[in-house]
Design a protein around this motif. Structure first.
Motif, PDB file in Angstrom:
ATOM      1  N   PHE A 132      -8.094   6.569   8.020  1.00 39.64           N
ATOM      2  CA  PHE A 132      -7.564   7.069   9.273  1.00 39.64           C
ATOM      3  C   PHE A 132      -8.374   8.244   9.814  1.00 39.64           C
ATOM      4  O   PHE A 132      -8.939   9.032   9.055  1.00 39.64           O
ATOM      5  CB  PHE A 132      -6.121   7.549   9.080  1.00 39.64           C
ATOM      6  CG  PHE A 132      -5.119   6.465   8.867  1.00 39.64           C
ATOM      7  CD1 PHE A 132      -4.827   6.017   7.591  1.00 39.64           C
ATOM      8  CD2 PHE A 132      -4.447   5.890   9.941  1.00 39.64           C
ATOM      9  CE1 PHE A 132      -3.889   5.013   7.379  1.00 39.64           C
ATOM     10  CE2 PHE A 132      -3.513   4.888   9.742  1.00 39.64           C
ATOM     11  CZ  PHE A 132      -3.225   4.444   8.465  1.00 39.64           C
ATOM     12  N   GLY A 146      -9.615  -5.155  -0.379  1.00 35.88           N
ATOM     13  CA  GLY A 146      -8.341  -5.157   0.303  1.00 35.88           C
ATOM     14  C   GLY A 146      -8.461  -4.521   1.667  1.00 35.88           C
ATOM     15  O   GLY A 146      -9.549  -4.274   2.176  1.00 35.88           O
ATOM     16  N   ASN A 147      -7.320  -4.254   2.273  1.00 31.30           N
ATOM     17  CA  ASN A 147      -7.304  -3.739   3.634  1.00 31.30           C
ATOM     18  C   ASN A 147      -7.048  -2.250   3.666  1.00 31.30           C
ATOM     19  O   ASN A 147      -6.323  -1.758   4.516  1.00 31.30           O
ATOM     20  CB  ASN A 147      -6.206  -4.445   4.434  1.00 31.30           C
ATOM     21  CG  ASN A 147      -6.354  -5.943   4.427  1.00 31.30           C
ATOM     22  OD1 ASN A 147      -7.283  -6.477   3.844  1.00 31.30           O
ATOM     23  ND2 ASN A 147      -5.434  -6.615   5.064  1.00 31.30           N
ATOM     24  N   LYS A 148      -7.634  -1.500   2.759  1.00 29.75           N
ATOM     25  CA  LYS A 148      -7.383  -0.067   2.725  1.00 29.75           C
ATOM     26  C   LYS A 148      -7.802   0.567   4.039  1.00 29.75           C
ATOM     27  O   LYS A 148      -8.951   0.469   4.458  1.00 29.75           O
ATOM     28  CB  LYS A 148      -8.150   0.578   1.575  1.00 29.75           C
ATOM     29  CG  LYS A 148      -7.671   0.160   0.209  1.00 29.75           C
ATOM     30  CD  LYS A 148      -8.456   0.868  -0.881  1.00 29.75           C
ATOM     31  CE  LYS A 148      -9.865   0.356  -0.956  1.00 29.75           C
ATOM     32  NZ  LYS A 148     -10.583   0.943  -2.118  1.00 29.75           N
ATOM     33  N   LEU A 149      -6.859   1.221   4.675  1.00 30.82           N
ATOM     34  CA  LEU A 149      -7.128   1.869   5.947  1.00 30.82           C
ATOM     35  C   LEU A 149      -7.672   3.275   5.733  1.00 30.82           C
ATOM     36  O   LEU A 149      -7.155   4.027   4.914  1.00 30.82           O
ATOM     37  CB  LEU A 149      -5.849   1.956   6.774  1.00 30.82           C
ATOM     38  CG  LEU A 149      -5.309   0.646   7.357  1.00 30.82           C
ATOM     39  CD1 LEU A 149      -3.870   0.807   7.769  1.00 30.82           C
ATOM     40  CD2 LEU A 149      -6.153   0.196   8.535  1.00 30.82           C
ATOM     41  N   TYR A 192       0.364   5.342   1.046  1.00 33.81           N
ATOM     42  CA  TYR A 192      -0.456   6.368   1.679  1.00 33.81           C
ATOM     43  C   TYR A 192       0.303   7.689   1.632  1.00 33.81           C
ATOM     44  O   TYR A 192       1.524   7.723   1.496  1.00 33.81           O
ATOM     45  CB  TYR A 192      -0.738   6.030   3.156  1.00 33.81           C
ATOM     46  CG  TYR A 192      -1.556   4.789   3.389  1.00 33.81           C
ATOM     47  CD1 TYR A 192      -0.949   3.536   3.494  1.00 33.81           C
ATOM     48  CD2 TYR A 192      -2.945   4.856   3.532  1.00 33.81           C
ATOM     49  CE1 TYR A 192      -1.704   2.394   3.718  1.00 33.81           C
ATOM     50  CE2 TYR A 192      -3.708   3.720   3.758  1.00 33.81           C
ATOM     51  CZ  TYR A 192      -3.070   2.496   3.860  1.00 33.81           C
ATOM     52  OH  TYR A 192      -3.817   1.367   4.089  1.00 33.81           O
ATOM     53  N   LEU A 202       1.676  -0.333  14.813  1.00 27.12           N
ATOM     54  CA  LEU A 202       0.386  -0.834  15.265  1.00 27.12           C
ATOM     55  C   LEU A 202       0.419  -1.086  16.763  1.00 27.12           C
ATOM     56  O   LEU A 202       1.293  -1.793  17.270  1.00 27.12           O
ATOM     57  CB  LEU A 202       0.040  -2.130  14.532  1.00 27.12           C
ATOM     58  CG  LEU A 202      -1.289  -2.773  14.912  1.00 27.12           C
ATOM     59  CD1 LEU A 202      -2.452  -1.892  14.448  1.00 27.12           C
ATOM     60  CD2 LEU A 202      -1.410  -4.170  14.304  1.00 27.12           C
ATOM     61  N   TYR A 239       0.836  -1.194   0.000  1.00 28.04           N
ATOM     62  CA  TYR A 239       0.000   0.000   0.000  1.00 28.04           C
ATOM     63  C   TYR A 239       0.874   1.249   0.000  1.00 28.04           C
ATOM     64  O   TYR A 239       1.932   1.278   0.625  1.00 28.04           O
ATOM     65  CB  TYR A 239      -0.875   0.060   1.265  1.00 28.04           C
ATOM     66  CG  TYR A 239      -1.756  -1.135   1.478  1.00 28.04           C
ATOM     67  CD1 TYR A 239      -1.245  -2.322   2.012  1.00 28.04           C
ATOM     68  CD2 TYR A 239      -3.113  -1.084   1.173  1.00 28.04           C
ATOM     69  CE1 TYR A 239      -2.064  -3.415   2.213  1.00 28.04           C
ATOM     70  CE2 TYR A 239      -3.932  -2.171   1.378  1.00 28.04           C
ATOM     71  CZ  TYR A 239      -3.396  -3.336   1.900  1.00 28.04           C
ATOM     72  OH  TYR A 239      -4.216  -4.423   2.105  1.00 28.04           O
ATOM     73  N   TYR A 258      -3.066   0.400  -3.972  1.00 33.72           N
ATOM     74  CA  TYR A 258      -2.921  -0.901  -3.317  1.00 33.72           C
ATOM     75  C   TYR A 258      -2.614  -1.967  -4.358  1.00 33.72           C
ATOM     76  O   TYR A 258      -3.271  -2.031  -5.393  1.00 33.72           O
ATOM     77  CB  TYR A 258      -4.230  -1.201  -2.585  1.00 33.72           C
ATOM     78  CG  TYR A 258      -4.570  -2.643  -2.301  1.00 33.72           C
ATOM     79  CD1 TYR A 258      -5.730  -3.222  -2.813  1.00 33.72           C
ATOM     80  CD2 TYR A 258      -3.759  -3.415  -1.470  1.00 33.72           C
ATOM     81  CE1 TYR A 258      -6.070  -4.529  -2.515  1.00 33.72           C
ATOM     82  CE2 TYR A 258      -4.101  -4.725  -1.180  1.00 33.72           C
ATOM     83  CZ  TYR A 258      -5.250  -5.274  -1.702  1.00 33.72           C
ATOM     84  OH  TYR A 258      -5.586  -6.564  -1.398  1.00 33.72           O
ATOM     85  N   PHE A 275     -11.005  -7.283  15.506  1.00 33.46           N
ATOM     86  CA  PHE A 275     -11.742  -7.846  14.382  1.00 33.46           C
ATOM     87  C   PHE A 275     -13.082  -8.386  14.842  1.00 33.46           C
ATOM     88  O   PHE A 275     -14.110  -8.162  14.200  1.00 33.46           O
ATOM     89  CB  PHE A 275     -10.935  -8.962  13.711  1.00 33.46           C
ATOM     90  CG  PHE A 275      -9.674  -8.490  13.036  1.00 33.46           C
ATOM     91  CD1 PHE A 275      -8.656  -9.381  12.752  1.00 33.46           C
ATOM     92  CD2 PHE A 275      -9.488  -7.166  12.687  1.00 33.46           C
ATOM     93  CE1 PHE A 275      -7.492  -8.953  12.131  1.00 33.46           C
ATOM     94  CE2 PHE A 275      -8.331  -6.716  12.072  1.00 33.46           C
ATOM     95  CZ  PHE A 275      -7.323  -7.633  11.790  1.00 33.46           C
ATOM     96  N   PHE A 293     -12.815  -6.864   4.757  1.00 31.73           N
ATOM     97  CA  PHE A 293     -11.658  -7.423   4.074  1.00 31.73           C
ATOM     98  C   PHE A 293     -12.021  -8.127   2.770  1.00 31.73           C
ATOM     99  O   PHE A 293     -11.208  -8.802   2.191  1.00 31.73           O
ATOM    100  CB  PHE A 293     -10.930  -8.415   4.988  1.00 31.73           C
ATOM    101  CG  PHE A 293     -10.107  -7.736   6.035  1.00 31.73           C
ATOM    102  CD1 PHE A 293     -10.523  -7.724   7.352  1.00 31.73           C
ATOM    103  CD2 PHE A 293      -8.932  -7.091   5.713  1.00 31.73           C
ATOM    104  CE1 PHE A 293      -9.783  -7.093   8.329  1.00 31.73           C
ATOM    105  CE2 PHE A 293      -8.176  -6.457   6.688  1.00 31.73           C
ATOM    106  CZ  PHE A 293      -8.599  -6.457   7.996  1.00 31.73           C
TER     107      PHE A 293
END
Lengths: 111, 116
Positions: B106, B101-104, A35, B46, A33, A48, B51, B97
Motif C-alpha cells: 500500500f 500470492g496477492n500480497k498488497l 494486515y 475496493l 490475509y 497469507y 490488471f 500473481f
C-alpha cells in the motif's frame, strides 16, 4: 452476513499479555490475509494463507506474532507478550481469486 | 526498492469540484494496481483495479483511474466530488500473481476532505 467479519472490534490489553484476534472469511474463499495498520508504518502485510499450503509469514514483525487457519476457514492471529508498539488496527482480508475483501478490523490498544 | 508513493497526504476540495489523487509505483514490470477507500472506523473497500487491457478503468461510486506506463502512475479521478466521498484513499499494488500470492503493498494514503 456475506462479508469478512473480525472479532473483537476493539481490544485493550496490558503490556506483556497475550491476545488473540479472530477472522471469519467469506465462505468459499481459499486465500486469507492479515494486515496491520498503524500510524507509524501505514498498512503492512503480515501473513497469507492459501488453501492447504504453508503460510507465507514473511511480513510478521517478530516471533511474538503467529497465526493459524483451521479447516481452511477461520483464522486466529496471536500476539504474545504484547508491546506498546503492537497497538494498531489489524485487518483481515479474504480472496477467491484476485480481489481481496477486507473486514472492519480489530483495534488493539496496548497500555 | 519496490514502492508505492502517494505524494499528497491531505487534499481538500469543494463539493462538486473535480478530484485527482496521485499514485506512482516503482516496479520493474507492470504490477496489478488497485485503489481502496477507507471511511472512518471502516475496513477497506475496493474502488477499482487494473490488471491489463484498457488503461482507463471505471470503478464504483463514479471513480475512474488511468494507468500510464510511461509515468509509472495510476491516478484516481472523479469529475464531481460528493460530501460522502470524504475518506482516506489508498493506492495498492501486487507485483504479480505468481508464487507470492496477492500480497498488497500500500501507499501511505491520501486523506480527502470535502468542503460544503
Amino acid at each position: 452476513g456475506a462479508g469478512v467479519s473480525q472479532s473483537p472490534s476493539n481490544k485493550v490489553t496490558e503490556k506483556g499479555k497475550d491476545v488473540e484476534l479472530r477472522c471469519d472469511p467469506i465462505s468459499g474463499h481459499t486465500a486469507l490475509y492479515w494486515y496491520r495498520q498503524s500510524l507509524g508504518q501505514g498498512l503492512e502485510f503480515l501473513i497469507y494463507f492459501q488453501g492447504n499450503s504453508a503460510p507465507d509469514k514473511s511480513g510478521l514483525p517478530s516471533d511474538r506474532f503467529s497465526a493459524e487457519r483451521t479447516g481452511g476457514s477461520v483464522s486466529t492471529l496471536t500476539i504474545q507478550r504484547t508491546q506498546q508498539e503492537d497497538s494498531a488496527v489489524y485487518l483481515c482480508a479474504s480472496s477467491g481469486y484476485n480481489e481481496q475483501f477486507f473486514g472492519p478490523g480489530t483495534r488493539l490498544t496496548v497500555l | 526498492a519496490q514502492s508505492v508513493t502517494q505524494p499528497d497526504i491531505h487534499i481538500t476540495v469543494s463539493e462538486g469540484a473535480s478530484l485527482e489523487l496521485r499514485c506512482n509505483y516503482s516496479y520493474g514490470a507492470t504490477p496489478y494496481l488497485f485503489w481502496y477507500v477507507q471511511s472512518p472506523g471502516q475496513g477497506l473497500q475496493l474502488l477499482l483495479k487494473y490488471f491489463s487491457g484498457d488503461t482507463l478503468v471505471q470503478g464504483i461510486k463514479g471513480f475512474e483511474a488511468e494507468f500510464k506506463r510511461s509515468q509509472s502512475s495510476f491516478n484516481l479521478r472523479k469529475p464531481s466530488v460528493h460530501w460522502s466521498d470524504a475518506a482516506e484513499y489508498f493506492c495498492a499494488v501486487v507485483p504479480d500473481f505468481t508464487g507470492g500470492g496477492n500480497k498488497l503493498t500500500f501507499g501511505t494514503g491520501t486523506q480527502l476532505k470535502v468542503e460544503l
